[in-house]
Design a protein around this motif. Sequence first.
Motif, short mmCIF file in Angstrom:
data_model
loop_
_atom_site.label_atom_id
_atom_site.label_comp_id
_atom_site.label_asym_id
_atom_site.label_seq_id
_atom_site.Cartn_x
_atom_site.Cartn_y
_atom_site.Cartn_z
N ALA A 1 0.83 -1.21 0.00
CA ALA A 1 0.00 0.00 0.00
C ALA A 1 0.87 1.26 0.00
O ALA A 1 0.56 2.24 -0.69
CB ALA A 1 -0.91 -0.01 1.23
N LEU A 2 1.95 1.21 0.76
CA LEU A 2 2.87 2.35 0.80
C LEU A 2 3.46 2.62 -0.58
O LEU A 2 3.50 3.76 -1.05
CB LEU A 2 3.99 2.08 1.81
N LEU A 3 3.90 1.55 -1.25
CA LEU A 3 4.48 1.70 -2.59
C LEU A 3 3.44 2.16 -3.61
O LEU A 3 3.77 2.88 -4.56
CB LEU A 3 5.08 0.37 -3.06
N GLY A 4 2.21 1.77 -3.40
CA GLY A 4 1.17 2.13 -4.35
C GLY A 4 0.57 3.50 -4.15
O GLY A 4 0.07 4.12 -5.10
N LEU A 5 0.63 4.00 -2.91
CA LEU A 5 -0.09 5.24 -2.59
C LEU A 5 0.83 6.45 -2.37
O LEU A 5 0.39 7.58 -2.52
CB LEU A 5 -0.93 5.04 -1.32
N LYS A 6 2.07 6.22 -2.02
CA LYS A 6 2.96 7.32 -1.66
C LYS A 6 4.09 7.49 -2.66
O LYS A 6 4.55 6.53 -3.28
CB LYS A 6 3.55 7.08 -0.26
N ARG B 1 11.52 5.14 -4.49
CA ARG B 1 10.31 4.30 -4.65
C ARG B 1 10.44 3.36 -5.84
O ARG B 1 10.12 2.17 -5.74
CB ARG B 1 9.09 5.20 -4.80
N ASP B 2 10.89 3.88 -6.97
CA ASP B 2 11.00 3.05 -8.17
C ASP B 2 12.00 1.91 -7.96
O ASP B 2 11.77 0.78 -8.42
CB ASP B 2 11.43 3.90 -9.38
N LEU B 3 13.09 2.21 -7.26
CA LEU B 3 14.08 1.17 -6.96
C LEU B 3 13.48 0.10 -6.05
O LEU B 3 13.73 -1.10 -6.23
CB LEU B 3 15.30 1.80 -6.30
N ALA B 4 12.68 0.54 -5.07
CA ALA B 4 12.04 -0.40 -4.15
C ALA B 4 11.06 -1.31 -4.89
O ALA B 4 11.00 -2.51 -4.64
CB ALA B 4 11.32 0.36 -3.04
N ILE B 5 10.30 -0.72 -5.82
CA ILE B 5 9.34 -1.52 -6.61
C ILE B 5 10.08 -2.54 -7.46
O ILE B 5 9.68 -3.71 -7.54
CB ILE B 5 8.48 -0.59 -7.49
N SER B 6 11.16 -2.12 -8.08
CA SER B 6 11.96 -3.05 -8.90
C SER B 6 12.53 -4.18 -8.05
O SER B 6 12.56 -5.34 -8.46
CB SER B 6 13.10 -2.29 -9.59
N GLY B 7 12.98 -3.82 -6.85
CA GLY B 7 13.53 -4.83 -5.95
C GLY B 7 12.49 -5.85 -5.53
O GLY B 7 12.75 -7.06 -5.53
N ALA C 1 -2.27 -4.12 -7.43
CA ALA C 1 -3.72 -3.96 -7.27
C ALA C 1 -4.11 -2.52 -6.99
O ALA C 1 -5.11 -2.01 -7.51
CB ALA C 1 -4.22 -4.87 -6.15
N ILE C 2 -3.29 -1.84 -6.20
CA ILE C 2 -3.61 -0.47 -5.82
C ILE C 2 -3.36 0.51 -6.96
O ILE C 2 -4.18 1.39 -7.23
CB ILE C 2 -2.82 -0.07 -4.55
N VAL C 3 -2.23 0.36 -7.67
CA VAL C 3 -1.92 1.32 -8.74
C VAL C 3 -2.85 1.14 -9.94
O VAL C 3 -2.98 2.05 -10.76
CB VAL C 3 -0.45 1.19 -9.21
N ASN C 4 -3.49 -0.02 -10.04
CA ASN C 4 -4.41 -0.25 -11.15
C ASN C 4 -5.84 0.21 -10.86
O ASN C 4 -6.72 0.07 -11.72
CB ASN C 4 -4.43 -1.74 -11.53
#
Length: 234
Positions: free
Chosen positions: A49-54, A59-65, A122-125
């Motif tokens: 939720a944190l990655l999707g909302l904030k 952030r991009d590096l965290a999502i890739s990881g 799910a959140i970003v979509n």
Amino acid sequence: MDSLLNGFVQAFDLILHLDQTLFGIIFLSLKVSGSALLIATALGLPLGALLGLKRFPGRDLAISGVNTFMGLPPVVVGLFVYLLLSRKGPMGFMGLLYSPSAMIIAQTILALPIVTALCHSAIVNIDPIIRQAARTLGATPGQETIAVIREARYGLLSAVIAAFGRVMAEVGAILIVGGNIAGYTRVMTTTIALETDKGNFELALALGMILLMISFAINALLHVVQQKGPASGS
């Protein structure tokens, strides 16, 4: 052919007569995988939720990881946890190696990236109009977040179900850190591997059938949840 047929007959007999060894292994499997899933869900849903909302630096590096860790080889996870918990490792003093707790740790590491990544997806979509409508109605940031999460609930549930399917079928990592000790760390997947090597097909087949039924139930539930998701948004 006769030996295979006889193996199936004996496997059904074990299931029908509620064999104590068989169901002890099943119970331990569900206990270990269920515990790992609960921990992964408790950590993964907030992280997703944190990655999707904030928006925040890195952030991009965290999502890739997180997406990369979804494909972690189980044996690598098993090796990492083994080194962590071994006598000379940083957590060796806890004496967790070759215990159900070590297996839970390994399965949590495998499940966490799945829950986090699928929760983020799910959140970003979710349609941006949901957030815009919440703001228009004067919602606070917290209320806006709740509205988005509520809309993404089927996707979040799918993430949890997918993670459960992954850990239930896991063998490599838990074999390394659990040791496959009879009556203590022997679960369905490790027992199937061991009994097949020994030529004791009746127990392996019985567990295989149970595991197949569990996998079918997980996938059926996932299908139902995914079907409800789009329908709920229409």
